[in-house]
Design a protein around this motif. Structure first.
Motif, PDB file in Angstrom:
ATOM      1  N   ALA A 170      -8.262 -73.933 -65.987  1.00  0.00           N
ATOM      2  CA  ALA A 170      -8.221 -73.016 -64.930  1.00  0.00           C
ATOM      3  C   ALA A 170      -6.836 -72.605 -64.486  1.00  0.00           C
ATOM      4  CB  ALA A 170      -9.168 -73.201 -63.655  1.00  0.00           C
ATOM      5  N   ALA A 171      -6.017 -73.746 -64.282  1.00  0.00           N
ATOM      6  CA  ALA A 171      -4.620 -73.617 -64.004  1.00  0.00           C
ATOM      7  C   ALA A 171      -3.660 -72.700 -64.958  1.00  0.00           C
ATOM      8  CB  ALA A 171      -3.832 -74.837 -63.941  1.00  0.00           C
ATOM      9  N   GLN A 172      -4.260 -72.991 -66.312  1.00  0.00           N
ATOM     10  CA  GLN A 172      -3.413 -72.121 -67.394  1.00  0.00           C
ATOM     11  C   GLN A 172      -3.798 -70.662 -67.178  1.00  0.00           C
ATOM     12  OE1 GLN A 172      -3.350 -73.830 -71.315  1.00  0.00           O
ATOM     13  NE2 GLN A 172      -3.251 -71.887 -72.206  1.00  0.00           N
ATOM     14  N   ASP A 173      -4.995 -70.272 -67.026  1.00  0.00           N
ATOM     15  CA  ASP A 173      -5.639 -69.175 -66.946  1.00  0.00           C
ATOM     16  C   ASP A 173      -5.005 -68.347 -65.513  1.00  0.00           C
ATOM     17  OD1 ASP A 173      -7.296 -69.316 -69.043  1.00  0.00           O
ATOM     18  OD2 ASP A 173      -8.956 -69.703 -67.984  1.00  0.00           O
ATOM     19  N   PHE A 174      -4.838 -69.054 -64.554  1.00  0.00           N
ATOM     20  CA  PHE A 174      -4.167 -68.345 -63.354  1.00  0.00           C
ATOM     21  C   PHE A 174      -2.855 -68.178 -63.564  1.00  0.00           C
ATOM     22  CE2 PHE A 174      -2.136 -68.573 -59.223  1.00  0.00           C
ATOM     23  CZ  PHE A 174      -2.832 -67.778 -58.396  1.00  0.00           C
ATOM     24  N   VAL A 175      -1.861 -69.242 -64.293  1.00  0.00           N
ATOM     25  CA  VAL A 175      -0.398 -69.020 -64.290  1.00  0.00           C
ATOM     26  C   VAL A 175      -0.027 -67.814 -65.373  1.00  0.00           C
ATOM     27  CG1 VAL A 175       1.659 -69.924 -65.021  1.00  0.00           C
ATOM     28  CG2 VAL A 175      -0.093 -71.134 -63.389  1.00  0.00           C
ATOM     29  N   GLN A 176      -0.863 -68.025 -66.295  1.00  0.00           N
ATOM     30  CA  GLN A 176      -0.659 -66.762 -67.267  1.00  0.00           C
ATOM     31  C   GLN A 176      -0.937 -65.394 -66.812  1.00  0.00           C
ATOM     32  OE1 GLN A 176      -2.963 -67.911 -70.718  1.00  0.00           O
ATOM     33  NE2 GLN A 176      -1.299 -69.409 -71.600  1.00  0.00           N
ATOM     34  N   GLY A 177      -2.070 -65.183 -65.900  1.00  0.00           N
ATOM     35  CA  GLY A 177      -2.246 -64.172 -65.379  1.00  0.00           C
ATOM     36  C   GLY A 177      -1.357 -63.491 -64.533  1.00  0.00           C
ATOM     37  N   PHE A 178      -0.871 -64.440 -63.799  1.00  0.00           N
ATOM     38  CA  PHE A 178       0.050 -64.247 -62.383  1.00  0.00           C
ATOM     39  C   PHE A 178       1.460 -63.624 -63.261  1.00  0.00           C
ATOM     40  CE2 PHE A 178       3.751 -65.669 -60.125  1.00  0.00           C
ATOM     41  CZ  PHE A 178       3.565 -64.780 -58.977  1.00  0.00           C
ATOM     42  N   VAL A 179       1.925 -64.431 -64.222  1.00  0.00           N
ATOM     43  CA  VAL A 179       3.182 -64.075 -64.987  1.00  0.00           C
ATOM     44  C   VAL A 179       2.701 -62.513 -65.606  1.00  0.00           C
ATOM     45  CG1 VAL A 179       4.837 -64.689 -66.747  1.00  0.00           C
ATOM     46  CG2 VAL A 179       4.022 -66.391 -65.124  1.00  0.00           C
ATOM     47  N   ALA A 180       1.684 -62.657 -66.460  1.00  0.00           N
ATOM     48  CA  ALA A 180       1.504 -61.164 -67.122  1.00  0.00           C
ATOM     49  C   ALA A 180       1.553 -60.114 -66.109  1.00  0.00           C
ATOM     50  CB  ALA A 180       0.053 -61.168 -67.629  1.00  0.00           C
ATOM     51  N   ALA A 181       0.865 -60.196 -65.094  1.00  0.00           N
ATOM     52  CA  ALA A 181       0.937 -58.956 -64.111  1.00  0.00           C
ATOM     53  C   ALA A 181       2.280 -58.492 -63.520  1.00  0.00           C
ATOM     54  CB  ALA A 181       0.046 -59.281 -62.560  1.00  0.00           C
ATOM     55  N   GLN A 182       3.326 -59.643 -63.380  1.00  0.00           N
ATOM     56  CA  GLN A 182       4.685 -59.327 -63.190  1.00  0.00           C
ATOM     57  C   GLN A 182       5.349 -58.570 -64.357  1.00  0.00           C
ATOM     58  OE1 GLN A 182       5.473 -59.361 -60.073  1.00  0.00           O
ATOM     59  NE2 GLN A 182       3.650 -60.306 -59.480  1.00  0.00           N
ATOM     60  N   TYR A 183       4.988 -59.004 -65.583  1.00  0.00           N
ATOM     61  CA  TYR A 183       5.517 -58.455 -66.637  1.00  0.00           C
ATOM     62  C   TYR A 183       5.199 -57.162 -67.056  1.00  0.00           C
ATOM     63  CZ  TYR A 183       6.885 -58.214 -71.642  1.00  0.00           C
ATOM     64  OH  TYR A 183       7.354 -57.631 -72.918  1.00  0.00           O
ATOM     65  N   GLU A 184       3.728 -56.880 -66.769  1.00  0.00           N
ATOM     66  CA  GLU A 184       3.393 -55.303 -66.802  1.00  0.00           C
ATOM     67  C   GLU A 184       4.051 -54.507 -65.801  1.00  0.00           C
ATOM     68  OE1 GLU A 184      -0.693 -55.572 -66.891  1.00  0.00           O
ATOM     69  OE2 GLU A 184      -1.097 -56.625 -68.549  1.00  0.00           O
ATOM     70  N   ALA A 185       4.271 -54.805 -64.713  1.00  0.00           N
ATOM     71  CA  ALA A 185       4.969 -54.100 -63.629  1.00  0.00           C
ATOM     72  C   ALA A 185       6.250 -53.994 -64.081  1.00  0.00           C
ATOM     73  CB  ALA A 185       4.731 -55.064 -62.396  1.00  0.00           C
ATOM     74  N   GLU A 186       7.201 -54.793 -64.511  1.00  0.00           N
ATOM     75  CA  GLU A 186       8.438 -54.812 -64.890  1.00  0.00           C
ATOM     76  C   GLU A 186       8.620 -55.550 -66.162  1.00  0.00           C
ATOM     77  OE1 GLU A 186      13.017 -54.810 -62.972  1.00  0.00           O
ATOM     78  OE2 GLU A 186      11.287 -55.374 -61.797  1.00  0.00           O
ATOM     79  N   PRO A 187       8.648 -55.045 -67.336  1.00  0.00           N
ATOM     80  CA  PRO A 187       9.078 -55.895 -68.735  1.00  0.00           C
ATOM     81  C   PRO A 187      10.262 -56.629 -68.566  1.00  0.00           C
ATOM     82  CG  PRO A 187       8.072 -53.613 -69.002  1.00  0.00           C
ATOM     83  CD  PRO A 187       8.241 -53.660 -67.793  1.00  0.00           C
TER      84      PRO A 187
END
Length: 255
Positions: free
Chosen positions: A168-185
């Protein structure tokens, strides 16, 4: 013609205990006189009625054949007791929630996911933060990184039934970073510290100083934690050697 031995073998296979032939059989053993006596029910034994409701009488001079009906045998007491006392399979306990604190920052065209050594947000005079600024200057990036959101502290909840295990921790961290990457690669994602490496990329400390493409997050570069670099300064040489290989990635994009 059947011999007496084979005939008895067939009858035993059919579970017929007593029998009387209709005619004299060749090679058969002599009949026993008691089998020729009329059959009479035992005292208290009632005959089952026939199809028409009348009690059928045995043919004169012929005893009623008796067939042994096999009965199911109960399981031995030892087996039944073993089944009753067999322990239930152990239930796997959920893994305890990991504990870490991560801060996401942006410096130029790079995102940095950095382990917070004390668990608290960076302060301007923290030794770990000053070391991070030195790394950014050496990499040719702005040494005043922009904080993105609040620190990610795990576990999220102190109580409750929510799953907060490693997956669950890995899913959360990956989702958090992916959201920022999509907003600004970004040109490169720095993973600074073992928790950042483990929960953003699913890797361990053997990946330090290496880079590889990370699905949905571009290129990832793994570095030891800031506290580890302060405790073991000899690691800085390996960081610098790896950084020189990585610098063209974000320098070319900034031109």
């Amino acid at each position: 013609m059947l011999t007496e031995t084979r005939r008895r073998a067939y009858l035993n296979a059919m579970q017929i205990v007593q029998w009387l032939p209709r005619a004299e059989l060749p090679f058969a053993a002599p009949s026993r006189p008691q089998l020729l006596e009329p059959w009479l029910p035992a005292p208290g034994e009632a005959e089952a009625p026939g199809p028409g409701g009348d009690k059928p009488a045995p043919p004169p001079g012929r005893p009623r054949p008796k067939v042994a009906v096999p009965r199911p045998q109960a399981a031995p007491a030892a087996i039944a007791e073993a089944v009753a006392t067999e322990p239930a399979p152990p239930v796997a306990k959920p893994a305890p929630p990991p504990r870490f604190a991560l801060q996401l920052l942006r410096a130029g065209r790079c995102l940095l996911l950095v382990e917070l050594p004390t668990g608290e947000a960076f302060q301007s005079r923290d030794p770990a933060y000053l070391l991070l600024k030195d790394l950014l200057r050496a990499a040719g990036l702005p040494d005043a990184p922009r904080l993105i959101g609040e620190p990610v502290r795990w576990p999220l909840l102190a109580r409750g039934n929510l799953d907060q295990g490693p997956q669950a921790a890995q899913d959360f961290v990956q989702g958090f970073v992916a959201a920022q990457y999509e907003a600004e690669p970004c040109a490169c994602l720095w993973l600074v510290g073992l928790p950042a490496l483990r929960y953003a990329a699913g890797a361990d400390d053997s990946a330090f100083y290496n880079d590889w493409p990370l699905e949905g997050l571009g290129c990832a570069w793994a570095l030891p934690g800031l506290e580890l670099l302060m405790d073991e300064p000899q690691r800085k040489a390996a960081v610098w050697h790896s950084m020189r290989r990585m610098m063209p990635r974000w320098e070319l994009l900034d031109e």
